[in-house]
Design a protein around this motif. Structure first.
Motif, PDB file in Angstrom:
ATOM      1  N   PHE A   1      32.450   9.516  41.614  1.00  0.00           N
ATOM      2  CA  PHE A   1      32.013   7.654  41.799  1.00  0.00           C
ATOM      3  C   PHE A   1      33.350   7.235  41.708  1.00  0.00           C
ATOM      4  CE2 PHE A   1      30.838   3.028  42.064  1.00  0.00           C
ATOM      5  CZ  PHE A   1      29.958   3.589  43.463  1.00  0.00           C
ATOM      6  N   ASN A   2      34.307   6.577  42.768  1.00  0.00           N
ATOM      7  CA  ASN A   2      35.253   5.985  43.094  1.00  0.00           C
ATOM      8  C   ASN A   2      34.761   4.725  43.595  1.00  0.00           C
ATOM      9  OD1 ASN A   2      37.768   4.759  44.256  1.00  0.00           O
ATOM     10  ND2 ASN A   2      38.380   7.167  43.893  1.00  0.00           N
ATOM     11  N   TYR A   3      35.301   3.796  41.424  1.00  0.00           N
ATOM     12  CA  TYR A   3      34.994   2.840  41.811  1.00  0.00           C
ATOM     13  C   TYR A   3      35.817   1.661  42.465  1.00  0.00           C
ATOM     14  CZ  TYR A   3      32.839  -2.468  39.774  1.00  0.00           C
ATOM     15  OH  TYR A   3      33.082  -3.535  39.826  1.00  0.00           O
ATOM     16  N   ALA A   4      36.844   1.724  42.669  1.00  0.00           N
ATOM     17  CA  ALA A   4      38.373   1.382  42.727  1.00  0.00           C
ATOM     18  C   ALA A   4      37.849   1.363  44.755  1.00  0.00           C
ATOM     19  CB  ALA A   4      39.746   2.139  42.962  1.00  0.00           C
ATOM     20  N   ASP A   5      37.478   2.809  45.783  1.00  0.00           N
ATOM     21  CA  ASP A   5      36.856   2.875  46.816  1.00  0.00           C
ATOM     22  C   ASP A   5      35.608   1.942  47.201  1.00  0.00           C
ATOM     23  OD1 ASP A   5      39.648   4.463  47.209  1.00  0.00           O
ATOM     24  OD2 ASP A   5      38.478   6.362  47.150  1.00  0.00           O
ATOM     25  N   HIS A   6      35.354   1.932  46.026  1.00  0.00           N
ATOM     26  CA  HIS A   6      33.871   1.135  46.377  1.00  0.00           C
ATOM     27  C   HIS A   6      34.409  -0.581  46.783  1.00  0.00           C
ATOM     28  CE1 HIS A   6      29.338  -0.161  45.741  1.00  0.00           C
ATOM     29  NE2 HIS A   6      30.351  -0.675  44.445  1.00  0.00           N
ATOM     30  N   LYS A   7      34.937  -0.757  45.536  1.00  0.00           N
ATOM     31  CA  LYS A   7      35.745  -2.310  45.845  1.00  0.00           C
ATOM     32  C   LYS A   7      35.754  -2.616  46.825  1.00  0.00           C
ATOM     33  CE  LYS A   7      37.951  -3.517  41.523  1.00  0.00           C
ATOM     34  NZ  LYS A   7      38.234  -3.561  40.455  1.00  0.00           N
ATOM     35  N   GLN A   8      36.721  -2.101  47.715  1.00  0.00           N
ATOM     36  CA  GLN A   8      37.859  -2.464  48.666  1.00  0.00           C
ATOM     37  C   GLN A   8      36.516  -1.975  49.404  1.00  0.00           C
ATOM     38  OE1 GLN A   8      40.803  -2.896  49.991  1.00  0.00           O
ATOM     39  NE2 GLN A   8      40.278  -2.788  46.893  1.00  0.00           N
ATOM     40  N   ARG A   9      35.471  -0.924  49.968  1.00  0.00           N
ATOM     41  CA  ARG A   9      34.527  -1.257  50.624  1.00  0.00           C
ATOM     42  C   ARG A   9      33.288  -2.482  50.440  1.00  0.00           C
ATOM     43  NH1 ARG A   9      34.056   4.062  49.115  1.00  0.00           N
ATOM     44  NH2 ARG A   9      31.920   3.457  47.874  1.00  0.00           N
ATOM     45  N   GLN A  10      33.457  -2.854  49.984  1.00  0.00           N
ATOM     46  CA  GLN A  10      32.803  -4.405  49.479  1.00  0.00           C
ATOM     47  C   GLN A  10      33.047  -5.608  49.688  1.00  0.00           C
ATOM     48  OE1 GLN A  10      29.514  -3.619  47.372  1.00  0.00           O
ATOM     49  NE2 GLN A  10      30.207  -2.048  48.487  1.00  0.00           N
ATOM     50  N   PHE A  11      35.166  -4.982  49.670  1.00  0.00           N
ATOM     51  CA  PHE A  11      35.462  -6.616  50.532  1.00  0.00           C
ATOM     52  C   PHE A  11      35.343  -6.216  52.057  1.00  0.00           C
ATOM     53  CE2 PHE A  11      38.604  -5.956  46.528  1.00  0.00           C
ATOM     54  CZ  PHE A  11      38.081  -6.841  46.003  1.00  0.00           C
ATOM     55  N   ASP A  12      35.320  -5.522  52.624  1.00  0.00           N
ATOM     56  CA  ASP A  12      35.334  -4.804  54.384  1.00  0.00           C
ATOM     57  C   ASP A  12      34.151  -5.394  54.662  1.00  0.00           C
ATOM     58  OD1 ASP A  12      37.830  -3.932  54.604  1.00  0.00           O
ATOM     59  OD2 ASP A  12      36.865  -1.404  54.053  1.00  0.00           O
ATOM     60  N   ILE A  13      33.057  -5.196  53.925  1.00  0.00           N
ATOM     61  CA  ILE A  13      31.708  -5.639  53.870  1.00  0.00           C
ATOM     62  C   ILE A  13      31.240  -7.090  53.907  1.00  0.00           C
ATOM     63  CG2 ILE A  13      28.917  -5.878  53.386  1.00  0.00           C
ATOM     64  CD1 ILE A  13      29.525  -3.010  51.999  1.00  0.00           C
ATOM     65  N   LEU A  14      32.207  -8.083  53.292  1.00  0.00           N
ATOM     66  CA  LEU A  14      32.688  -9.020  52.508  1.00  0.00           C
ATOM     67  C   LEU A  14      32.950  -9.863  54.116  1.00  0.00           C
ATOM     68  CD1 LEU A  14      31.442 -11.801  51.346  1.00  0.00           C
ATOM     69  CD2 LEU A  14      33.828 -11.443  49.874  1.00  0.00           C
ATOM     70  N   ALA A  15      34.072  -9.850  54.442  1.00  0.00           N
ATOM     71  CA  ALA A  15      34.854 -10.108  55.396  1.00  0.00           C
ATOM     72  C   ALA A  15      33.611  -9.673  56.502  1.00  0.00           C
ATOM     73  CB  ALA A  15      35.955  -9.405  55.853  1.00  0.00           C
ATOM     74  N   ALA A  16      33.318  -8.862  56.904  1.00  0.00           N
ATOM     75  CA  ALA A  16      32.534  -8.570  57.817  1.00  0.00           C
ATOM     76  C   ALA A  16      31.878  -9.718  58.100  1.00  0.00           C
ATOM     77  CB  ALA A  16      31.679  -7.461  58.232  1.00  0.00           C
ATOM     78  N   SER A  17      31.244 -10.059  57.197  1.00  0.00           N
ATOM     79  CA  SER A  17      29.475 -10.747  56.759  1.00  0.00           C
ATOM     80  C   SER A  17      30.232 -12.488  57.515  1.00  0.00           C
ATOM     81  CB  SER A  17      28.967 -10.267  55.688  1.00  0.00           C
ATOM     82  OG  SER A  17      27.946 -11.484  56.196  1.00  0.00           O
ATOM     83  N   MET A  18      31.326 -12.645  56.967  1.00  0.00           N
ATOM     84  CA  MET A  18      31.639 -13.787  56.878  1.00  0.00           C
ATOM     85  C   MET A  18      31.992 -13.831  58.531  1.00  0.00           C
ATOM     86  SD  MET A  18      34.171 -13.973  53.432  1.00  0.00           S
ATOM     87  CE  MET A  18      35.027 -16.238  53.724  1.00  0.00           C
ATOM     88  N   ARG A  19      32.589 -13.108  59.315  1.00  0.00           N
ATOM     89  CA  ARG A  19      32.989 -12.885  60.533  1.00  0.00           C
ATOM     90  C   ARG A  19      32.023 -13.567  61.604  1.00  0.00           C
ATOM     91  NH1 ARG A  19      38.482 -11.455  61.873  1.00  0.00           N
ATOM     92  NH2 ARG A  19      39.969 -10.384  60.396  1.00  0.00           N
ATOM     93  N   GLU A  20      31.265 -12.926  61.597  1.00  0.00           N
ATOM     94  CA  GLU A  20      29.935 -12.897  61.634  1.00  0.00           C
ATOM     95  C   GLU A  20      29.123 -14.267  61.580  1.00  0.00           C
ATOM     96  OE1 GLU A  20      25.274 -11.091  62.204  1.00  0.00           O
ATOM     97  OE2 GLU A  20      26.759 -10.320  61.042  1.00  0.00           O
ATOM     98  N   HIS A  21      28.883 -14.838  60.660  1.00  0.00           N
ATOM     99  CA  HIS A  21      28.630 -16.355  60.155  1.00  0.00           C
ATOM    100  C   HIS A  21      29.000 -17.119  60.232  1.00  0.00           C
ATOM    101  CE1 HIS A  21      24.391 -13.884  59.549  1.00  0.00           C
ATOM    102  NE2 HIS A  21      25.406 -12.991  58.463  1.00  0.00           N
ATOM    103  N   ILE A  22      30.581 -16.936  60.398  1.00  0.00           N
ATOM    104  CA  ILE A  22      31.153 -17.944  60.095  1.00  0.00           C
ATOM    105  C   ILE A  22      31.748 -18.418  61.238  1.00  0.00           C
ATOM    106  CG2 ILE A  22      33.136 -20.181  58.321  1.00  0.00           C
ATOM    107  CD1 ILE A  22      31.747 -18.290  55.942  1.00  0.00           C
ATOM    108  N   ASP A  23      32.454 -19.283  61.783  1.00  0.00           N
ATOM    109  CA  ASP A  23      33.525 -19.561  62.848  1.00  0.00           C
ATOM    110  C   ASP A  23      34.352 -19.396  62.766  1.00  0.00           C
ATOM    111  OD1 ASP A  23      34.745 -20.518  64.796  1.00  0.00           O
ATOM    112  OD2 ASP A  23      33.371 -21.890  65.720  1.00  0.00           O
TER     113      ASP A  23
END
Length: 513
Positions: free
Chosen positions: A474-496
């Motif tokens: 398990f690559n924790y650094a890569d995992h964190k980067q994926r979490q940032f991308d998930i967060l950003a995608a959700s914010m783009r979807e739900h915030i103007d």
């Protein structure tokens, strides 16, 4: 005038830090060089920059979200509580002094100019600055000396987004009450509201959104859903709220972390919690240690106070019993010191010395000089017990501690440090008992090193009679980067977000007139 936006909240733990990280990610994705900034952070979760300077972990993971190296200018003031009324004051990455709350409040005006200079120095190197407040701007008893909410917004001349947590209830009252308590010039800075941590049908919220906009004159830019993502928390409020309880994944290994009253850097164990074959829980009662395959004693900002708490709570006796039963125990930083035979103080509490738990043949003496350094190390070529598979594995992290630990005849070093802040080194770190089932280390972030972590977990699996996990490391650094991308995608979807850009640009134009 620098493009900037500030995220403030109706209260602590409403999600400001995570949303700042998401905005940093969005701006970086859009091609802007972006940096986070929080003038004053109160937390026991801290990290070390490449220059050996200490800063809050929230700004470190926000910098990671922005794709840049952490810089101590992103968090010039860090307060690390040592008791209910006192804190260690860290200025620009170095310990300045210890202060009680009243003294610090009186001292804040002296910091204002320095904070402004640091902010503008950092801002000159970036396209967009994302600032974070602390607590609430409606803390009217602290307004006259505020350096972290509206006071900081004035220094940066920043538009403000107000974040409210709907999960805790009373969200509309929190929004209305916060805005009502602001001065007119402060309220004028608030350009939008974000409601955070929503669960349910958004249609049921629409009438309330329209009413709060009509009542306050401030638009709601979005409603963020509750997100199950793995991102670091700023401080121990998340532990108090039970966020890190028993994790059920059908796991083979159970890891118990003792939740000390002054626990520091509990983010050390996030990399364990996301492993596919681990269930991790935080415990504060002796009975909760039952069934653990590994027990971790974490870092502490009040080592001797927490050692006394272990004795008084019965956890010390329970640890001894678990050790006698053969359960492995790992201590990190202050936890490592507590595992030893004795701690000699004279610095932290005024107590001359205190007996440790006696599970490691080591002795620690506190010192005035605080060690703050990034480290790279290699596990010893031969290690006993559950560390056998870890021999020779590289590890990396950082050290934050006051004191040096001397090994006795019944302890062997855990690892050899190869670098400190990028400079060659050859000192030893940590200690292991002869049986290889009690381990201590000063290295925070130890479990982020994937191959080492997997080797340790596989040794624990073998001890439990289970086959080694044969999936990918398990690559924790890569995992964190994926979490940032998930967060950003959700914010783009739900915030103007386009409207947010317009708010930032319009404010910049108004200031430039």
């Amino acid at each position: 005038m620098k493009r900037c936006v500030m995220v403030q909240g109706t209260a602590s733990d409403v999600g400001k830090s995570v949303l700042v990280a998401g905005l940093c990610r969005i701006f970086a994705q859009d091609g802007h060089r972006c940096a986070p900034f929080k003038s004053q952070n109160m937390a026991l979760n801290s990290g070390i920059t490449a220059n050996g300077e200490e800063m809050g972990r929230a700004q470190i993971f926000q910098a990671e979200a922005a794709g840049i190296e952490p810089d101590v200018r992103m968090n010039p003031v860090l307060l690390k509580p040592t008791s209910d009324s006192k804190a260690q004051v860290v200025l620009m990455g170095k310990v300045a002094c210890n202060m009680d709350a009243v003294t610090y409040h009186q001292y804040k005006p002296q910091l204002q100019q320095q904070i402004g200079e640091v902010y503008h120095s950092l801002a000159s190197e970036y396209d967009v600055m994302v600032l974070e407040g602390a607590g609430s701007p409606a803390e009217i008893n602290l307004r006259d000396r505020d350096i972290v909410n509206m006071g900081m917004a004035a220094i940066a001349n920043a538009p403000v987004l107000l974040v409210a947590d709907i999960d805790r209830g009373g969200v509309f009252a929190a929004i209305y009450g916060t805005l009502a308590l602001l001065h007119p010039e402060e309220k004028a800075r608030v350009k939008g509201v974000i409601i955070n941590k929503f669960r349910g049908d958004i249609s049921l919220l629409q009438s309330g959104l329209a009413q709060i906009e009509a009542l306050t004159g401030v638009p709601v830019l979005g409603v963020m859903p509750w997100l199950n993502i793995d991102l670091e928390d700023e401080d121990g409020v998340a532990l108090q709220n039970g966020k890190y309880g028993q994790v059920a994944r059908g796991d083979a290994l159970e890891i118990a972390v003792i939740q000390l009253p002054h626990i520091a850097n509990f983010t050390d164990f996030n990399a364990l919690a996301v492993q596919p074959d681990v269930g991790l829980r935080y415990v504060s009662h002796p009975a909760a240690l039952a069934g653990a395959d590994l027990i971790i004693l974490p870092g502490s900002k009040n080592t001797l106070g927490d050692l006394q708490w272990l004795q008084q709570s019965g956890l010390a006796a329970s640890l001894q019993a678990q050790h006698q039963a053969g359960v492995p125990i790992v201590g990190i930083c202050g936890g490592y010191q507590m595992l030893g035979k004795q701690i000699i103080d004279g610095v932290e509490s005024g107590v001359a010395q205190m007996a440790g738990l006696g599970l490691l043949d080591v002795e620690t003496q506190f010192a005035q000089q605080k060690v703050t350094t990034q480290v790279a190390a290699t596990c010893q070529p031969v290690l006993p017990g559950i560390l056998a598979g870890c021999a020779g594995q590289p590890v990396a992290g950082y050290e934050i501690h006051m004191g040096a630990t001397r090994l006795g005849a019944e302890a062997v070093p855990f690892a050899r440090v190869t670098e400190r802040n990028g400079e060659p080194d050859g000192a030893f770190d940590g200690a292991v008992n002869r049986a290889g089932n009690v381990i201590g280390s000063y290295i925070h972030g130890l479990f982020d090193s994937g191959p080492f972590c997997r080797a340790l977990l596989n040794d624990l699996r073998l001890r439990k009679g289970l086959p080694p996990y044969d999936g990918p490391v398990f690559n924790y650094a890569d995992h964190k980067q994926r979490q940032f991308d998930i967060l950003a995608a959700s914010m783009r979807e739900h915030i103007d977000i386009p409207r947010l850009y317009r708010i930032i640009d319009q404010h910049q134009q108004e200031v430039a007139k």
